[in-house]
Design a protein around this motif. Sequence first.
Motif, PDB file in Angstrom:
ATOM      1  N   VAL A 125       0.853  -1.190   0.000  1.00 51.39           N
ATOM      2  CA  VAL A 125       0.000   0.000   0.000  1.00 51.39           C
ATOM      3  C   VAL A 125       0.888   1.239   0.000  1.00 51.39           C
ATOM      4  O   VAL A 125       1.799   1.357   0.826  1.00 51.39           O
ATOM      5  CB  VAL A 125      -0.923   0.038   1.236  1.00 51.39           C
ATOM      6  N   ILE A 126       0.638   2.140  -0.955  1.00 50.04           N
ATOM      7  CA  ILE A 126       1.413   3.383  -1.020  1.00 50.04           C
ATOM      8  C   ILE A 126       0.471   4.587  -1.000  1.00 50.04           C
ATOM      9  O   ILE A 126      -0.713   4.480  -1.329  1.00 50.04           O
ATOM     10  CB  ILE A 126       2.313   3.448  -2.277  1.00 50.04           C
ATOM     11  N   ASN A 127       1.014   5.723  -0.619  1.00 50.05           N
ATOM     12  CA  ASN A 127       0.289   6.989  -0.668  1.00 50.05           C
ATOM     13  C   ASN A 127       0.124   7.386  -2.136  1.00 50.05           C
ATOM     14  O   ASN A 127       1.105   7.530  -2.859  1.00 50.05           O
ATOM     15  CB  ASN A 127       1.067   8.060   0.097  1.00 50.05           C
ATOM     16  N   GLN A 158      -8.636   6.447   1.796  1.00 55.41           N
ATOM     17  CA  GLN A 158      -8.966   6.991   0.470  1.00 55.41           C
ATOM     18  C   GLN A 158      -7.718   7.595  -0.170  1.00 55.41           C
ATOM     19  O   GLN A 158      -6.930   8.269   0.480  1.00 55.41           O
ATOM     20  CB  GLN A 158     -10.044   8.071   0.627  1.00 55.41           C
ATOM     21  N   GLY A 159      -7.551   7.359  -1.467  1.00 55.30           N
ATOM     22  CA  GLY A 159      -6.408   7.917  -2.182  1.00 55.30           C
ATOM     23  C   GLY A 159      -5.180   7.040  -2.151  1.00 55.30           C
ATOM     24  O   GLY A 159      -4.152   7.391  -2.746  1.00 55.30           O
ATOM     25  N   SER A 160      -5.249   5.905  -1.475  1.00 57.54           N
ATOM     26  CA  SER A 160      -4.113   4.975  -1.447  1.00 57.54           C
ATOM     27  C   SER A 160      -4.126   4.103  -2.694  1.00 57.54           C
ATOM     28  O   SER A 160      -5.167   3.860  -3.311  1.00 57.54           O
ATOM     29  CB  SER A 160      -4.181   4.081  -0.205  1.00 57.54           C
ATOM     30  N   ASP A 197      -4.404 -20.228  -9.048  1.00 60.94           N
ATOM     31  CA  ASP A 197      -4.265 -19.258 -10.140  1.00 60.94           C
ATOM     32  C   ASP A 197      -3.157 -18.267  -9.810  1.00 60.94           C
ATOM     33  O   ASP A 197      -2.821 -18.056  -8.637  1.00 60.94           O
ATOM     34  CB  ASP A 197      -5.566 -18.477 -10.337  1.00 60.94           C
ATOM     35  N   ASN A 198      -2.615 -17.625 -10.843  1.00 58.73           N
ATOM     36  CA  ASN A 198      -1.707 -16.494 -10.664  1.00 58.73           C
ATOM     37  C   ASN A 198      -2.441 -15.212 -11.008  1.00 58.73           C
ATOM     38  O   ASN A 198      -3.207 -15.161 -11.988  1.00 58.73           O
ATOM     39  CB  ASN A 198      -0.460 -16.643 -11.539  1.00 58.73           C
ATOM     40  N   TRP A 199      -2.182 -14.159 -10.224  1.00 55.51           N
ATOM     41  CA  TRP A 199      -2.897 -12.883 -10.397  1.00 55.51           C
ATOM     42  C   TRP A 199      -2.037 -11.748  -9.891  1.00 55.51           C
ATOM     43  O   TRP A 199      -1.428 -11.853  -8.823  1.00 55.51           O
ATOM     44  CB  TRP A 199      -4.216 -12.959  -9.621  1.00 55.51           C
ATOM     45  N   VAL A 200      -1.945 -10.656 -10.672  1.00 52.53           N
ATOM     46  CA  VAL A 200      -1.266  -9.426 -10.251  1.00 52.53           C
ATOM     47  C   VAL A 200      -2.190  -8.257 -10.562  1.00 52.53           C
ATOM     48  O   VAL A 200      -2.941  -8.280 -11.543  1.00 52.53           O
ATOM     49  CB  VAL A 200       0.103  -9.245 -10.941  1.00 52.53           C
ATOM     50  N   PHE A 201      -2.090  -7.199  -9.730  1.00 53.89           N
ATOM     51  CA  PHE A 201      -3.087  -6.132  -9.834  1.00 53.89           C
ATOM     52  C   PHE A 201      -2.572  -4.855  -9.183  1.00 53.89           C
ATOM     53  O   PHE A 201      -1.865  -4.889  -8.177  1.00 53.89           O
ATOM     54  CB  PHE A 201      -4.368  -6.595  -9.132  1.00 53.89           C
ATOM     55  N   VAL A 202      -2.946  -3.717  -9.785  1.00 46.73           N
ATOM     56  CA  VAL A 202      -2.724  -2.406  -9.170  1.00 46.73           C
ATOM     57  C   VAL A 202      -4.049  -1.669  -9.204  1.00 46.73           C
ATOM     58  O   VAL A 202      -4.693  -1.564 -10.262  1.00 46.73           O
ATOM     59  CB  VAL A 202      -1.658  -1.586  -9.919  1.00 46.73           C
ATOM     60  N   GLY A 203      -4.487  -1.171  -8.050  1.00 52.97           N
ATOM     61  CA  GLY A 203      -5.753  -0.441  -7.983  1.00 52.97           C
ATOM     62  C   GLY A 203      -5.696   0.675  -6.961  1.00 52.97           C
ATOM     63  O   GLY A 203      -4.689   0.854  -6.257  1.00 52.97           O
ATOM     64  N   GLY A 204      -6.777   1.431  -6.869  1.00 50.05           N
ATOM     65  CA  GLY A 204      -6.816   2.570  -5.958  1.00 50.05           C
ATOM     66  C   GLY A 204      -8.057   2.578  -5.090  1.00 50.05           C
ATOM     67  O   GLY A 204      -9.139   2.154  -5.522  1.00 50.05           O
ATOM     68  N   LYS A 205      -7.920   3.055  -3.865  1.00 49.25           N
ATOM     69  CA  LYS A 205      -9.058   3.146  -2.941  1.00 49.25           C
ATOM     70  C   LYS A 205      -9.916   4.351  -3.331  1.00 49.25           C
ATOM     71  O   LYS A 205      -9.430   5.479  -3.425  1.00 49.25           O
ATOM     72  CB  LYS A 205      -8.550   3.307  -1.497  1.00 49.25           C
ATOM     73  N   GLY A 206     -11.217   4.095  -3.573  1.00 52.49           N
ATOM     74  CA  GLY A 206     -12.118   5.163  -3.959  1.00 52.49           C
ATOM     75  C   GLY A 206     -12.087   5.477  -5.428  1.00 52.49           C
ATOM     76  O   GLY A 206     -12.542   6.544  -5.861  1.00 52.49           O
ATOM     77  N   VAL A 207     -11.573   4.563  -6.247  1.00 53.43           N
ATOM     78  CA  VAL A 207     -11.434   4.793  -7.687  1.00 53.43           C
ATOM     79  C   VAL A 207     -12.788   4.837  -8.384  1.00 53.43           C
ATOM     80  O   VAL A 207     -13.090   5.774  -9.108  1.00 53.43           O
ATOM     81  CB  VAL A 207     -10.567   3.669  -8.322  1.00 53.43           C
TER      82      VAL A 207
END
Length: 244
Positions: A125-127, A158-160, A197-207
């Motif tokens: 988790v990043i800012n 939110q915003g992470s 399964d294999n899974w990779v993902f990048v997402g955002g809180k409140g997107v």
Amino acid sequence: MLTVQIGRRKMQNTNIHVLRRILQYAAVLAVIIIAIIIILQKTSLDVGYLPSLAEHVGRTGGIPKPLSKLSVGPCSVQKNCPEGQFSFAILSGAANVLAPKICLENKLILGTMKNNAGTGINIVVINGKTGQLIKTGHFDMYGGEAEPLIEFLRSIEQGSVMLMATYDEPATKLNDDARKLIGELGSSAIKSVGYRDNWVFVGGKGVGEKSTFEKHRKNEGEKNKYDGWPEMLEMEGCIPPYLE
């Protein structure tokens, strides 16, 4: 006649013993070859082009650049992003042999060398504004329970921005509540992630929209690259800063 029969029995026993030893050596050699292949896969990322995540974690309108050349180090792709955006690289786990790794700004954030990766679902988790690391976690979805993962996801502000990668078995205890929370981060594939399964993902809180940074590879028996597991996944790109 008795001597001949005894001699034949001894030869038969010797042949059976030799055959067993050969089969044992062949099995060990097969394991070594698989481990070498996985290591080579881990240290050689594909170079390609990935779309921007601007529409999902901000409204910068920036155009992502092509990936740069390979380099040596725990984060084997040194990626240069437009000013103000954050580069990332994610590798899923390989079978139950190699743990995943997640790199941010060409630095290893999660992986074996950091002693913070584990079986199940791994999260960084990043800012979303500064790109600074907030926390990491890994959640065993085979021998553990879903509640620690659910609490972790609910605690994210939110915003992470979240970067996720699976290792070994990510789905046995992954219940509907956990899948819904990950879906709210922008994942389309999480509802169908299954056993090994294999899974990779990048997402955002409140997107509120679906992320373009996601890959999913099913565990499909004879199609698997490794015995019982599919081939590892790799993904790189640039994350624009979050704008309120």
